[in-house]
Design an enzyme around this catalytic site. Structure first.
Site, PDB file in Angstrom:
ATOM      1  CD  GLU A 120      39.070  35.483  47.928  1.00  0.00           C
ATOM      2  OE1 GLU A 120      39.349  36.116  46.901  1.00  0.00           O
ATOM      3  OE2 GLU A 120      39.426  34.319  48.115  1.00  0.00           O
ATOM      4  CB  THR A 168      36.231  36.880  40.697  1.00  0.00           C
ATOM      5  OG1 THR A 168      37.275  37.720  41.184  1.00  0.00           O
ATOM      6  CG2 THR A 168      36.700  35.439  40.754  1.00  0.00           C
TER       7      THR A 168
END
Ligand code: HSE
Length: 300
Positions: A120, A168
């Site tokens: 990730e 993000t």
């Protein structure tokens, strides 16, 4: 060949920034892997055109390397990227489960958490386990430097996803550099309340425990209509509302009898400021699952 369904997740839940995570019953990514001499990747589905198919730049590449498991990998995205619903984490977690099974590597789900988190990090630019932990273990998870704790919680959830993109990394740039002691005390109290609520399946306690005033107000400015959506959701019976992960998804907790009304109120909130949105009436779900027989979507 192995096919895995990996769920969307909601991280932070307000007071548990970079620590709390919740597996949702939907949406989900579906990942299919087949042994191959060299890794090849195909991505279809929601937001596929924004996701690199070069394994070195994709979330699954680091998972392949960590498990020494080259494969032809197909990812059918049900979770669009930059949604706040753990899109890259779902792909990384799903690939970790699928490749672990394909090559019979024998890692436990807990051991796969750090492997999937490395994957990730390729997409998110930073390693945190708050999305991959629930994507692998299901339920409500508390991911800290000393390990992951999992609780099989059961509270009704509504997630509303506006047609806005928040990366993000942008959402991390707006975070304050420091916190006041009073804010820290409030957040610790909220996090403890939320954890007790999850252990007791109590939407009232969970909702109270979502309150925090450090991260959420700074990020709310990136989401058009956020305050209106929260106001309407609470008016419809939500016991707590906050940003899902880094946003722009918004997550609410409520009693089951109010779920439909809360879902409609959140959609109306975004509509009121001219933002299209999708809503998911969800629940706390299981982690990534290996699919068999008729469970495998015919589109794959
Ligand atoms: N805890 C992370 C954040 C979740 O809020 O930035 C996104 O990966």
């Amino acid at each position: 060949m192995i096919t895995v369904r990996a769920p969307a997740t909601s991280a932070n839940l307000g007071s548990g920034f970079d620590v709390f995570g919740l597996a949702l019953t939907g949406p989900a990514d579906v990942i299919r892997v087949e042994k191959a001499p060299r890794t090849r990747l195909t991505v279809t589905g929601a937001g596929a055109k924004y996701i690199p198919e070069d394994p070195k730049r994709n979330t699954v590449g680091a998972v392949v390397d960590a498990l020494d498991a080259p494969a032809a990998i197909r990812i059918d995205k049900g979770i669009r990227p930059a949604s706040g619903l753990g899109s890259s984490a779902a792909s990384a977690a799903g690939a970790a489960v699928a490749l672990n099974a394909l090559y019979d590597r024998g890692y436990s789900r807990e051991e796969l958490v750090s492997i999937a988190a490395e994957g990730e990090a390729v997409a998110a630019g930073d390693t945190h386990e708050d999305n991959v932990a629930p994507a692998l273990l299901g339920g409500f998870t508390i991911a800290t430097a000393t390990g992951v704790t999992q609780i099989d919680a059961n509270v009704p959830i509504v997630v509303c996803l506006p047609d806005i993109v928040v990366s993000t990394s942008d959402a991390r740039k707006v975070l304050p550099d420091g916190v006041r002691m009073s804010e820290l005390v409030e957040t610790v109290g909220s996090a403890a309340t939320l954890t007790a609520g999850m252990a007791r399946d109590d939407p009232m306690l969970v909702g109270r425990g979502m309150e925090e005033s450090i991260v959420t107000p700074a990020r709310a400015k990136l989401i058009d209509g956020y305050d209106e959506v929260c106001r309407r959701a609470r008016g419809a019976g939500a016991t707590g509302v906050t940003i899902s992960g880094a946003g722009p998804g918004v997550v609410a907790v409520c009693p089951e009898s109010r779920q439909r009304r809360v879902a409609t109120a959140m959609l109306d909130g975004f509509d009121n400021v001219g933002v299209d949105a999708k809503v998911y009436q969800s629940a706390v779900g299981p982690g990534a699952q290996i699919l068999t027989g008729e469970e495998i979507p015919s589109s794959l």
